[in-house]
Enzyme design. Structure first.
Site, mmCIF file in Angstrom:
data_model
loop_
_atom_site.group_PDB
_atom_site.id
_atom_site.type_symbol
_atom_site.label_atom_id
_atom_site.label_comp_id
_atom_site.label_asym_id
_atom_site.label_seq_id
_atom_site.Cartn_x
_atom_site.Cartn_y
_atom_site.Cartn_z
ATOM 1 C CB CYS A 74 -0.975 -0.006 1.173
ATOM 2 S SG CYS A 74 -0.301 -0.683 2.695
ATOM 3 C CG HIS A 113 -0.839 3.906 4.539
ATOM 4 N ND1 HIS A 113 -1.555 3.576 5.668
ATOM 5 C CD2 HIS A 113 -0.377 2.726 4.029
ATOM 6 C CE1 HIS A 113 -1.530 2.253 5.826
ATOM 7 N NE2 HIS A 113 -0.833 1.723 4.847
#
Ligand SMILES: NC(=O)c1ccc[n+]([C@@H]2O[C@H](COP(=O)([O-])OP(=O)(O)OC[C@H]3O[C@@H](n4cnc5c(N)ncnc54)[C@H](OP(=O)(O)O)[C@@H]3O)[C@@H](O)[C@H]2O)c1
Length: 342
Positions: free
Chosen positions: A129, A239
């Protein structure tokens, strides 16, 4: 029925459920969806296309007559079952780390290297990710200015660790005590942990090595200098990354913003005067990669600092996987599919 027979291994997990949601949102042509998980979830119901579908236990027989299989059930499950799925399905899109660095398996972020899917069939790997969102922003800057080095610090949400990460954060916030089932080495609530994955003997975390290797492979820059520090923070989804980039050619902030604004999959969100910059909460539920805080280095006219944020369950996993599915199935003629099953 028009459309594809699609299996999702790990359908009950955070990424698997997001894959189902995105297949619906993007109206991917699904004729039949086969949700698969561990025996713990057998018989559970998941909603898809207005129906409640019963989850089956993943087995070697799960992929009969499937056109496409998504895997999001961890690397050991992928290692065992993806090759079996690849014998039945035309395409297998794997979210785990199992095949990412296999030289025969393309590791794809469509905004960067969709061309690697041309004519390919078999297992396609979806990147980690934190790497997926970073390379979406790096690629257009590389094309414009020639990327030389990347120094990145991440601020990664607990959903990156799956359901158990969210449960640990919620438990600690709600009770003020640590959960015995926490996947983390220290309390995560009100904390920041500079450890994502296990450390090797030189002190590099697993996630840091993934960022180095996967960035180089996706961007086809095998010698790119990448120095990551990966940090888990008490954010549920999204994130964030603080990135320092050095280029072969001169660069300034305005040029970089213009380059990023015209690039696929990116939203530039950068007005310091009004405190306009991307945050994890704003990016939760969005498919794009958000970039802000673009600054030229006053001591080096070849360098830039910037801030990159994306939803790790979407662009970091499920959206990227469905984009790969769209790319490969768009190139797959009905005649070829019939030959595959002949
Ligand atoms: N979370 C992220 O941001 C992210 C991003 C990129 C890639 N990934 C990768 O995606 C995968 C899934 O992550 P996640 O966050 O969705 O984890 P998760 O929420 O913990 O979900 C794990 C899923 O795997 C299934 N599973 C576990 N063991 C299994 C087995 N032996 N056989 C069949 N199914 C099994 C679980 O089924 P049960 O419900 O039955 O236990 C569940 O559906 C991992 O490989 C992860 O590295 C995650």
């Amino acid at each position: 029925m028009a459309g594809f027979r699609v299996a999702v291994a790990g359908a009950t997990g955070l990424v698997g459920r997001t894959i189902l949601q995105i297949l619906e949102e993007r109206a991917f042509p699904v004729a039949e969806l086969v949700p698969l998980a561990s025996p713990r979830s057998a018989g559970k119901k998941l909603s898809f296309g207005g129906e409640a579908l019963q989850v089956s236990t993943l087995s070697g027989d799960s992929f009969d007559r499937c056109d496409l299989a998504f895997f999001s059930a961890g690397a050991s499950v992928s290692r065992e079952y993806s090759p079996i799925a690849a014998r039945h399905c035309v395409y297998v899109i794997d979210n785990s780390s199992a095949f990412r660095m296999d030289p025969d398996v393309p590791l794809v972020v469509p905004e960067v290297n969709a061309h690697e899917l041309n004519g390919y069939r078999g297992i396609v790997a979806n990147p980690n990710c934190s790497t997926a969102q970073m390379v979406v922003a790096l690629q257009p800057l590389h094309e414009a200015f020639g990327l030389q080095s990347v120094v990145v610090s991440t601020y990664q949400s607990v959903s990156g660790t799956g359901e158990k990460g969210i449960r640990a954060l919620d438990h600690e916030v709600d009770t003020g005590s640590r959960s015995t089932e926490s996947p983390y080495q220290h309390p995560i609530a009100f904390n920041a942990l500079p450890q994502v994955g296990d450390f090797d003997t030189d002190g590099w975390a697993e996630e840091e090595k993934k960022m180095i290797d996967e960035t180089r492979k996706i961007m086809n820059l095998p010698d790119l200098h990448v120095v990551p520090t990966t940090v888990r923070v008490p954010v549920r989804v999204g994130h964030s990354e603080s990135v320092y980039l050095r280029f072969h050619r001169e660069v300034d902030a305005a040029q970089a913003r213009r380059t990023l604004s015209g690039a696929p999959g990116i939203v530039v969100f950068d007005e310091p005067a009004t405190a306009k910059y991307p945050t994890a909460l704003q990016c939760d539920g969005r498919d794009e990669v958000f970039v802000g805080r673009v600054r030229a280095d006053p001591a080096d006219n070849h360098a830039l600092a910037l801030w990159i944020v994306a939803d790790n369950l979407r662009k970091g996993a499920a959206t990227n996987a469905v984009q790969i599915a769209e790319a490969v199935t768009g190139t797959l003629a009905r005649r070829e599919r019939q030959e595959h099953y002949a």
